[in-house]
Design a protein around this motif. Structure first.
Motif, short mmCIF file in Angstrom:
data_model
loop_
_atom_site.label_atom_id
_atom_site.label_comp_id
_atom_site.label_asym_id
_atom_site.label_seq_id
_atom_site.Cartn_x
_atom_site.Cartn_y
_atom_site.Cartn_z
N ARG A 37 0.92 -1.17 -0.16
CA ARG A 37 -0.04 -0.02 -0.11
C ARG A 37 0.86 1.42 -0.04
O ARG A 37 0.61 2.15 -0.65
N ARG B 127 1.71 4.13 8.61
CA ARG B 127 2.51 3.71 7.41
C ARG B 127 2.70 4.83 6.52
O ARG B 127 3.65 4.93 5.87
N CYS C 201 -6.32 -0.91 12.74
CA CYS C 201 -6.09 -0.70 11.14
C CYS C 201 -5.79 0.72 10.75
O CYS C 201 -4.97 1.31 10.24
N GLU D 222 -7.09 -8.03 12.97
CA GLU D 222 -6.77 -6.60 13.64
C GLU D 222 -8.33 -5.84 13.86
O GLU D 222 -9.36 -6.46 13.13
N CYS E 91 -2.59 1.71 12.22
CA CYS E 91 -1.31 1.05 11.33
C CYS E 91 -1.29 2.03 10.06
O CYS E 91 -0.35 2.16 9.69
N ILE E 92 -2.51 2.24 9.25
CA ILE E 92 -2.45 2.91 8.27
C ILE E 92 -1.94 4.29 8.26
O ILE E 92 -1.01 4.90 7.45
N CYS F 177 -5.23 -7.90 7.73
CA CYS F 177 -6.22 -7.22 8.53
C CYS F 177 -7.60 -7.92 9.30
O CYS F 177 -8.33 -7.40 9.32
FE1 FES Z 1 -5.01 -3.38 9.30
FE2 FES Z 1 -2.41 -2.55 9.10
S1 FES Z 1 -3.31 -4.08 10.34
S2 FES Z 1 -4.11 -1.74 8.05
#
Ligand code: FES
Ligand code: 5AD
Ligand code: SF4
Length: 345
Positions: free
Chosen positions: A277, A324, A317, A312, A320-321, A309
């Motif tokens: 991603r 990232r 998430c 999670e 996490c996003i 995901c």
């Molecule tokens: Fe779901 Fe990273 S664990 S976006």
């Protein structure tokens, strides 16, 4: 290669042969120009959509998909209106301003049922966008859902080539009908998303060029492109997954064709590569779609194997996003993230 990339950047289109050359190229300059084009329109802000997978029942039998009706190994579920509203509530508190209701083609979700849910979300969250991704429905059905408050509709065309479409779908499904749905959705007033898988069985570069030309004609607000990934309980179990490089090239080409386009870095891209991603964003994508589905649903909504995901939570998430994106220099916009209308080419 730089000449061709500059030409696409300036003219937003190319000949069939030129598109083919770019699809096959291996040039960081393609991604550089795509990032620059996106930055001019959107800066470093990435839009976030909350994906709510409302039903794993599907009456269709697409050869590639784990939810196809003949997959008796699939566990089926559907969320109640109450559960869907609870996902929206959790999502709103996590800064989501777009909710995407996605599901298989499930006759339980009649126009009355689905319009009722859309109306409830519309009333409770007047500042949010509602996207539907519920497959092919009639013109009348799509109009009723639009009138109930839905803003956007995602329906991937899957491939713009008739013979290839027939290789991916059983005879009762047709590309003509799929395209008609997309045009109908536009006529009704939806912001429309189409798209396709990369590396689906039988796909050639010529097919992808046809996809690009179809997108040029449809002028959608969004285009979802992710790699095909085999699912073990489908006819395509033994096929190989789509290529990361080719997917990234397509994202970058789409960005240069249409600088304003909403382009997600998909979950499938994050599944074939741990950094997929992020690489998608670095190739020109500007949308991420973290999962807002309840824990029990996630493990059952399996279009392909090894989906990320599924263990999670929505909050995990979401952050996490964000992390990232931050690690590569982008931030999440707390906004509906509507399409900025412009001349496509
Ligand atoms: Fe779901 Fe990273 S664990 S976006
Ligand atoms: N691999 C990747 N994407 C898939 N989709 C369905 N099955 C798969 C698969 N095996 C995509 C289709 C569909 C979207 C919801 O998910 O393009 O339109
Ligand atoms: Fe059903 Fe969509 Fe899967 Fe086709 S791709 S089987 S319509 S859920």
């Amino acid at each position: 290669m730089r000449d061709l990339i500059d030409k696409l950047t300036e003219r937003h289109t190319l000949s069939r042969d030129e598109f083919k050359t770019l699809l096959a190229c291996d040039s960081p300059y393609l991604y550089e120009r795509a990032r620059e084009a996106r930055r001019q329109v959107y800066g470093s802000r990435i839009f976030m959509r909350g994906l709510i997978e409302i039903t794993s029942y599907c009456k269709n039998n697409c050869y590639y998909c784990g939810l196809r009706r003949d997959n008796t190994n699939a566990e089926r579920y559907r969320l109640t209106g109450e559960q869907i509203l609870a996902c929206c509530k959790a999502g709103y508190d996590l800064d989501f301003r777009t909710f995407v209701l996605q599901g298989g083609e499930d006759d339980y979700f009649t126009d009355d049922v689905l319009a009722g849910i859309v109306r409830e979300i519309r009333t409770a969250y007047p500042d949010c966008a509602i996207s539907l991704s519920m497959g092919e429905r009639s013109y009348e059905s799509c109009r009723r859902l639009f009138d109930a408050g839905a803003d956007r509709y995602l329906l991937r065309h899957e491939t713009a080539d008739d013979a290839h479409y027939s290789a991916l779908h059983p005879p009762e499904m047709s590309l003509v009908n799929r395209k008609k749905c997309l045009w109908d959705l536009k006529k009704i007033g939806y912001q429309v998303g189409c798209g396709f898988m990369v590396g689906s069985p039988g796909q050639t570069l010529d097919h992808i060029v046809e996809d690009l030309l179809f997108i040029e004609e449809l002028k959608p607000a969004m285009v979802g492109v992710g790699p095909f990934i085999p699912h073990s309980s489908t006819p395509f179990a033994c096929e190989k997954p789509g290529s990361l490089r080719l997917t990234l090239n397509i994202l970058a080409i789409l960005r240069l064709m249409s600088p304003n386009l909403l382009i997600p870095a998909t979950t499938a891209l994050g599944t074939i590569d741990g950094a997929g991603r992020e690489l998608g964003v670095q190739a020109g994508a500007n949308v991420v779609m973290p999962n807002l589905s309840p824990a029990e649903a996630r493990k059952k909504y399996l279009l392909y194997d090894n989906k990320i995901c599924t263990d999670e939570s929505s909050a995990e998430c979401r952050f996490c996003i964000q992390n990232r994106l931050k690690s590569i220099g982008y931030e999440i916009a707390v906004s509906r993230g509507d399409y900025i209308s412009h001349e496509f080419a």
